[in-house]
Structure formats: C-alpha cells, structure tokens
Design a protein around this motif. Structure first.
Motif, PDB file in Angstrom:
ATOM      1  N   LEU A   1       0.845  -1.206   0.000  1.00 63.71           N
ATOM      2  CA  LEU A   1       0.000   0.000   0.000  1.00 63.71           C
ATOM      3  C   LEU A   1       0.874   1.248   0.000  1.00 63.71           C
ATOM      4  O   LEU A   1       0.665   2.180  -0.777  1.00 63.71           O
ATOM      5  N   ARG A   2       1.865   1.227   0.867  1.00 63.94           N
ATOM      6  CA  ARG A   2       2.746   2.380   0.987  1.00 63.94           C
ATOM      7  C   ARG A   2       3.478   2.628  -0.335  1.00 63.94           C
ATOM      8  O   ARG A   2       3.502   3.736  -0.845  1.00 63.94           O
ATOM      9  N   SER A   3       4.058   1.542  -0.888  1.00 64.58           N
ATOM     10  CA  SER A   3       4.890   1.755  -2.074  1.00 64.58           C
ATOM     11  C   SER A   3       4.061   1.996  -3.326  1.00 64.58           C
ATOM     12  O   SER A   3       4.488   2.691  -4.232  1.00 64.58           O
ATOM     13  N   SER A   4       2.847   1.453  -3.388  1.00 66.61           N
ATOM     14  CA  SER A   4       2.091   1.644  -4.630  1.00 66.61           C
ATOM     15  C   SER A   4       1.132   2.817  -4.576  1.00 66.61           C
ATOM     16  O   SER A   4       0.685   3.288  -5.611  1.00 66.61           O
ATOM     17  N   ILE A   5       0.742   3.246  -3.397  1.00 71.29           N
ATOM     18  CA  ILE A   5      -0.193   4.375  -3.338  1.00 71.29           C
ATOM     19  C   ILE A   5       0.510   5.631  -2.852  1.00 71.29           C
ATOM     20  O   ILE A   5       0.556   6.649  -3.541  1.00 71.29           O
ATOM     21  N   LEU A   6       1.109   5.548  -1.684  1.00 72.60           N
ATOM     22  CA  LEU A   6       1.770   6.731  -1.149  1.00 72.60           C
ATOM     23  C   LEU A   6       2.982   7.138  -2.017  1.00 72.60           C
ATOM     24  O   LEU A   6       3.155   8.310  -2.349  1.00 72.60           O
ATOM     25  N   GLY A   7       3.762   6.124  -2.399  1.00 77.80           N
ATOM     26  CA  GLY A   7       4.975   6.385  -3.178  1.00 77.80           C
ATOM     27  C   GLY A   7       4.733   7.234  -4.414  1.00 77.80           C
ATOM     28  O   GLY A   7       5.316   8.306  -4.579  1.00 77.80           O
ATOM     29  N   PRO A   8       3.844   6.766  -5.303  1.00 77.48           N
ATOM     30  CA  PRO A   8       3.589   7.526  -6.522  1.00 77.48           C
ATOM     31  C   PRO A   8       3.036   8.931  -6.263  1.00 77.48           C
ATOM     32  O   PRO A   8       3.366   9.874  -6.983  1.00 77.48           O
ATOM     33  N   ILE A   9       2.207   9.065  -5.225  1.00 77.27           N
ATOM     34  CA  ILE A   9       1.653  10.391  -4.931  1.00 77.27           C
ATOM     35  C   ILE A   9       2.775  11.352  -4.542  1.00 77.27           C
ATOM     36  O   ILE A   9       2.870  12.470  -5.051  1.00 77.27           O
ATOM     37  N   VAL A  10       3.647  10.890  -3.667  1.00 79.66           N
ATOM     38  CA  VAL A  10       4.755  11.735  -3.237  1.00 79.66           C
ATOM     39  C   VAL A  10       5.647  12.097  -4.428  1.00 79.66           C
ATOM     40  O   VAL A  10       6.062  13.245  -4.595  1.00 79.66           O
ATOM     41  N   LYS A  11       5.895  11.107  -5.255  1.00 79.26           N
ATOM     42  CA  LYS A  11       6.739  11.326  -6.432  1.00 79.26           C
ATOM     43  C   LYS A  11       6.151  12.418  -7.326  1.00 79.26           C
ATOM     44  O   LYS A  11       6.825  13.335  -7.776  1.00 79.26           O
ATOM     45  N   GLU A  12       4.862  12.288  -7.562  1.00 75.00           N
ATOM     46  CA  GLU A  12       4.149  13.237  -8.415  1.00 75.00           C
ATOM     47  C   GLU A  12       4.204  14.643  -7.808  1.00 75.00           C
ATOM     48  O   GLU A  12       4.481  15.622  -8.492  1.00 75.00           O
ATOM     49  N   LEU A  13       3.945  14.724  -6.506  1.00 77.69           N
ATOM     50  CA  LEU A  13       3.980  16.031  -5.838  1.00 77.69           C
ATOM     51  C   LEU A  13       5.369  16.659  -5.941  1.00 77.69           C
ATOM     52  O   LEU A  13       5.510  17.864  -6.123  1.00 77.69           O
ATOM     53  N   GLN A  14       6.375  15.805  -5.831  1.00 81.41           N
ATOM     54  CA  GLN A  14       7.736  16.323  -5.915  1.00 81.41           C
ATOM     55  C   GLN A  14       8.047  16.775  -7.332  1.00 81.41           C
ATOM     56  O   GLN A  14       8.665  17.806  -7.544  1.00 81.41           O
TER      57      GLN A  14
END
Ligand SMILES: Nc1nc2c(ncn2[C@@H]2O[C@H](COP(=O)(O)OP(=O)(O)OP(=O)(O)O)[C@@H](O)[C@H]2O)c(=O)[nH]1
Ligand SMILES: [Mg+2]
Lengths: 132, 341
Positions: B292-305
């Motif tokens: 969950l962390r790597s597939s949901i949170l990860g991409p969101i953070v990446k996109e925001l960055q």
C-alpha cells in the motif's frame, strides 16, 4: 528509475595478497557502485556462478600469481556457457603487455595494470558498463 | 543450460512481455532468471511486480530463518555452516545476506559472501547479497520479494542474514519464522542492546566464539533475562546455544548441529501452538501495508515532488500559511476517489 551498477571483485588463483582488491572494492563503493567481494583463492567456477547468483554487471578479476592467461579466459568462457556472456569481465594485476592480446581475444573487456589510477578504472566503468 | 540472458531482462524491463513464461522459468529453478528478477525488484522496476504476481501462488512452502546480531558477531560464519548442515539433509538452500549501503555514496561493499564461497558452485545453494539502500530495519526493501522468489524456486530453507544490528533494526521478525540472535562475549554493551530490542525478536540465542572469556557471564545474564519467559503454558523459552571457535572444527560442527535441531524444535513448536498461523497472518498484514505504501503513497509523493507541489507545501507549512492536515486533505481530494470520504 535508478539502476545501480553491481560489480564482483574476485581473486582467482593461489596468491593470497588481497590488499589491492580490497582497496579497489572500497574505491568502487565510494563511486556509488555495489561491490560483492569474494575473497582469495577462488576457482573460475566459483566466480562465474557467484557472478550469476549476484546478477552483477561486471566481474573484476585480480591476479598476481601469473596464471591470468588461463584464469581470466576461463571465467569468460564459463559465464558464456551459462548464458551470461553479457556480464563483462575485466582483469588487473601483474600482467605483461604481451599477454594483453590473448586476453582481449578471449573476451576480457579491459586489462588494468598497476600503473592505472583508481579514478581511471572508475571512469572506464562509468563509460562502458551499464545495466542491460 | 537454458540461455535467458537477454530475454529475462527485456521481459522485466518492458511492457507486454510474457510474465507467465518468466515466472515459469523461475519456478523451474532457473538461477539467472531468479537473480535478475531480484535485481529488478531492488531497482524498483515496475514490470517486475507483474512477474511477482505469477510467482506468489507458488510460495509459502519454504522455512525462513533470520540471523541477526551485532557487527562481526559471526553471523556469516554460522550461516555458512548452517548451509552445510542443511545440505547434508539434502535440503535446497538459499541465503539472502544484507550489508549496509554507504549513506555518502549510495554504494556498498557486500562482504558476507566471503565466508560462504565454498558453496558457490553447488547448484542447490543460491546466495545473494543485498544492500540496504537506505532501508532502516536492518534489511533491504527487496528482501520480502526475494524470499518469495527463492521460495517459488523450490528452496526448502531460506536464511536471511541482517546487517550488524544495533537496537532498532529488527525487521527480520516480519520475514522469518525463526530468528537467531548471535552474540559474542566480551563486547560489554551486548546485554544493553538485548534489553533494548533484540530480546523481543530472538527465538534462539547463540553465544558465538564461546571459547572466549566472559562466555559464562554473558550466558548467566542472558538466562536471568529470560527467566520469566516460558512460564506461561505453550510459551517458547529461547534456548541459549554456545558455539565454539570456528577453528575447533569438531565442536563447532557439533554445536551447529545442535543449533539445527533447535531450529527444528522451534518450528515444531510454532506448528503445535498454531503460532505459525499467527506469524503468517502478521506477515501478510505487514506485506499488504508495505505494498500500500509503495504503490499508493509512493507515486503520490513522487508526483507532488515532480510538479513542485511538495516544495510548495513545505514552504506553506513553514510560513504557517497552511497546516499539514488541510494540505493533505487537498491532496487526498485530488488523488483518491472518495478522497473526502
Ligand atoms: N576466533 C573465531 N573467530 C570467528 C568465529 N566466528 C567468526 N569469527 C571471525 O569473526 C569475524 C567476523 O565473522 P563474520 O561471520 O563475518 O561476522 P558477521 O556477524 O557476519 O559480520 P558482519 O556481517 O560484518 O556484521 C571473521 O573474521 C571471522 O573469521 C569463531 O568462532 N572464532
Ligand atoms: Mg556477515
């Protein structure tokens, strides 16, 4: 996506002087590579199968005993036999210039003799090795 | 031997390739295919996860044994001898050996293999070194997936050697059925470390280099710390096993044989008390949370960055123009369906 270059540093043959290999390993680490160090007295068979299990991009062989003419080509050959000819092999140590040709012909990608600086080895890797 | 050098990498790196075929090769024991997939998972190649989906149904059979303890305690030396002992029983064995990445260069020297090289050309032993790459729990983030791959390959025992741990790096508990903590006498601060965390995760203690001074004392201290364990019915009391100097070959091997039997006992205990089921449940929970962390949170953070929004959020919070709660609610609204709900 960041691909990290993985390198195996191995010492085939009988000589037990691995100071140079250890220095090289540290230098590779500081250049940002992942280095698997396997120690001295490795047979070509051990080196080839370890390189495959570790999925390295490059095997650096160090040999001071004079047996490089047999040992280096043997590692290349074993890798090829096991379908891993894309793993590059380079060699270093005390190697007379007249042996270079034989080694290159056998598939060794580059030969580094004691005169080469550590930086130039790292540069060579950066230029020539990438994750396939 | 089957030639998979190109196709494997091409398969895990690109779309529209045959993940089923690749998974099949791994299940059939193809070493090159397996080691390449582990590499792709370390490097976070998206397509590699696709292959894992086809691997997963073939997992859950192997016994996973964790080996942890302070730096230089002898984890690799003991692992090496355990491999021999399991090979004598004709078990297929894999080792995942984790060493730290340098925080400065991102590179690593992976040296555990030195002690295990005699097994390098045994086709039924697979040894893979992994760097932590910034993971904090004493393992690599790819360990979980690597275990699945080796399990699907048909390994009976998977030994996981952690980095030399301090007190917090105890993630191995989430992966191993049995955790071995290796200690050496004369390090002074050992017992402190044990109290602080490792105590909790140990199923078996090994006092290595037990020919040294201080063994008795360390053993006594350990036993008194363990005094209250095993009192409740069905509770496992971690045994303390002394392992002699590796140079005293005969006693060393005998001690490792005892360790093997104790690992077996512990496994039987897990089965008998149904603790194994609980462990597997916990493992599933941890695994799902991780994904969950790597597939949901990860991409969101990446996109925001990537869009600079993240920096914007940071500066807004710093200037007290916004609070993190409101900002994250907005993010939620933008990224997740039913985000407000
Ligand atoms: N004298 C003696 N030396 C040992 C024994 N076990 C391990 N060693 C030595 O202790 C050193 C460290 O052993 P390793 O097995 O590499 O220890 P480790 O816990 O895996 O170390 P890290 O992975 O670096 O944390 C090596 O030099 C070993 O040869 C032992 O029983 N007796
Ligand atoms: Mg070790």
């Amino acid at each position: 996506m960041e691909r990290k270059i993985r390198i195996m540093v191995a010492k085939p043959g009988l000589d037990g002087h691995d100071r140079g290999a250890r220095i090289l390993a540290r230098c590779f680490r500081d250049a940002g590579f992942e280095v698997i160090y396997t120690g001295c007295h490795q047979t070509p068979e051990q080196i080839a199968s370890a390189a495959i299990q570790e999925d390295v991009d490059l095997v650096g062989l160090s040999c001071l005993s004079g047996a490089h003419k047999y040992l280096f080509p043997k590692v290349v050959e074993l890798l090829k036999e096991q379908g891993a000819e894309d793993i590059a092999v380079i060699g270093g140590g005390i190697i007379p210039e007249q042996d270079f040709d034989l080694l290159y012909k056998a598939g060794v990608k580059e030969v580094f003799t004691p005169g080469r600086s550590l930086e130039s080895i790292v540069d060579w890797i950066r230029e020539n090795i990438s994750v396939q | 031997m089957e030639n998979t050098s190109r196709s494997t990498r091409e398969c895990s790196g690109k779309e529209g390739c045959d993940h089923v075929e690749l998974a099949k090769r791994i299940i059939n024991g193809n070493i090159r295919a397996a080691s390449r997939l582990i590499r792709d998972l370390e490097d976070d190649v998206l397509q590699a996860k696709e292959t894992l989906k086809h691997i997963y149904p073939h997992t859950g059979r192997a016994q996973v044994i964790g080996i942890t303890g302070s730096p230089g305690a002898g984890k690799s030396t003991i692992t090496d001898e355990l491999v021999s002992a399991f090979r004598e029983k004709e078990n297929k064995v894999a080792v995942l050996a984790v060493d730290p990445s340098s925080p400065f260069s991102g590179g690593a020297i992976l040296g555990d293999r030195i002690r295990m090289q005699r097994h390098a050309s045994d086709p039924d032993v697979f040894i893979r070194s992994l760097a932590t790459r910034g993971a904090l729990g004493g393992l690599s983030n790819a360990v979980g997936s690597a275990i699945h791959i080796l399990d699907a390959m048909g390994k009976d025992r998977i030994l996981v050697e952690t980095v030399g741990v301090g007190q917090q790096e105890v993630d191995v508990i989430n992966h191993a059925h049995t955790v071995i903590v290796v200690l050496v006498p004369g390090m002074g601060d050992d017992i402190q470390a044990i109290k602080a965390g490792i105590m909790e995760v140990a199923d078996i203690f090994v006092i290595n280099k037990a020919h040294r001074d201080g063994t008795r004392r360390l053993q006594k201290e350990l036993l008194s710390l363990l005094d209250l364990k095993g009192e409740c019915p069905g509770e496992w009391k971690p045994p303390v096993i002394l392992v002699d100097d590796v140079l005293n070959k005969d006693t060393f091997n005998e001690n490792i044989a005892t360790l093997c039997r104790t690992i077996e006992d512990h496994h039987q205990h897990l089965v008998r008390t149904r603790l194994l089921e609980k462990k597997l449940e916990k493992k599933a929970v941890v695994e799902i949370l991780g994904v969950l962390r790597s597939s949901i949170l990860g991409p969101i953070v990446k996109e925001l960055q990537a869009t600079g929004e993240f920096d914007d959020m940071v500066s807004r919070v710093m200037k007290r123009q916004n609070d993190p709660y409101t900002l994250v609610e907005e993010v939620k609204g933008n990224f997740l369906r039913n985000g407000k709900g």
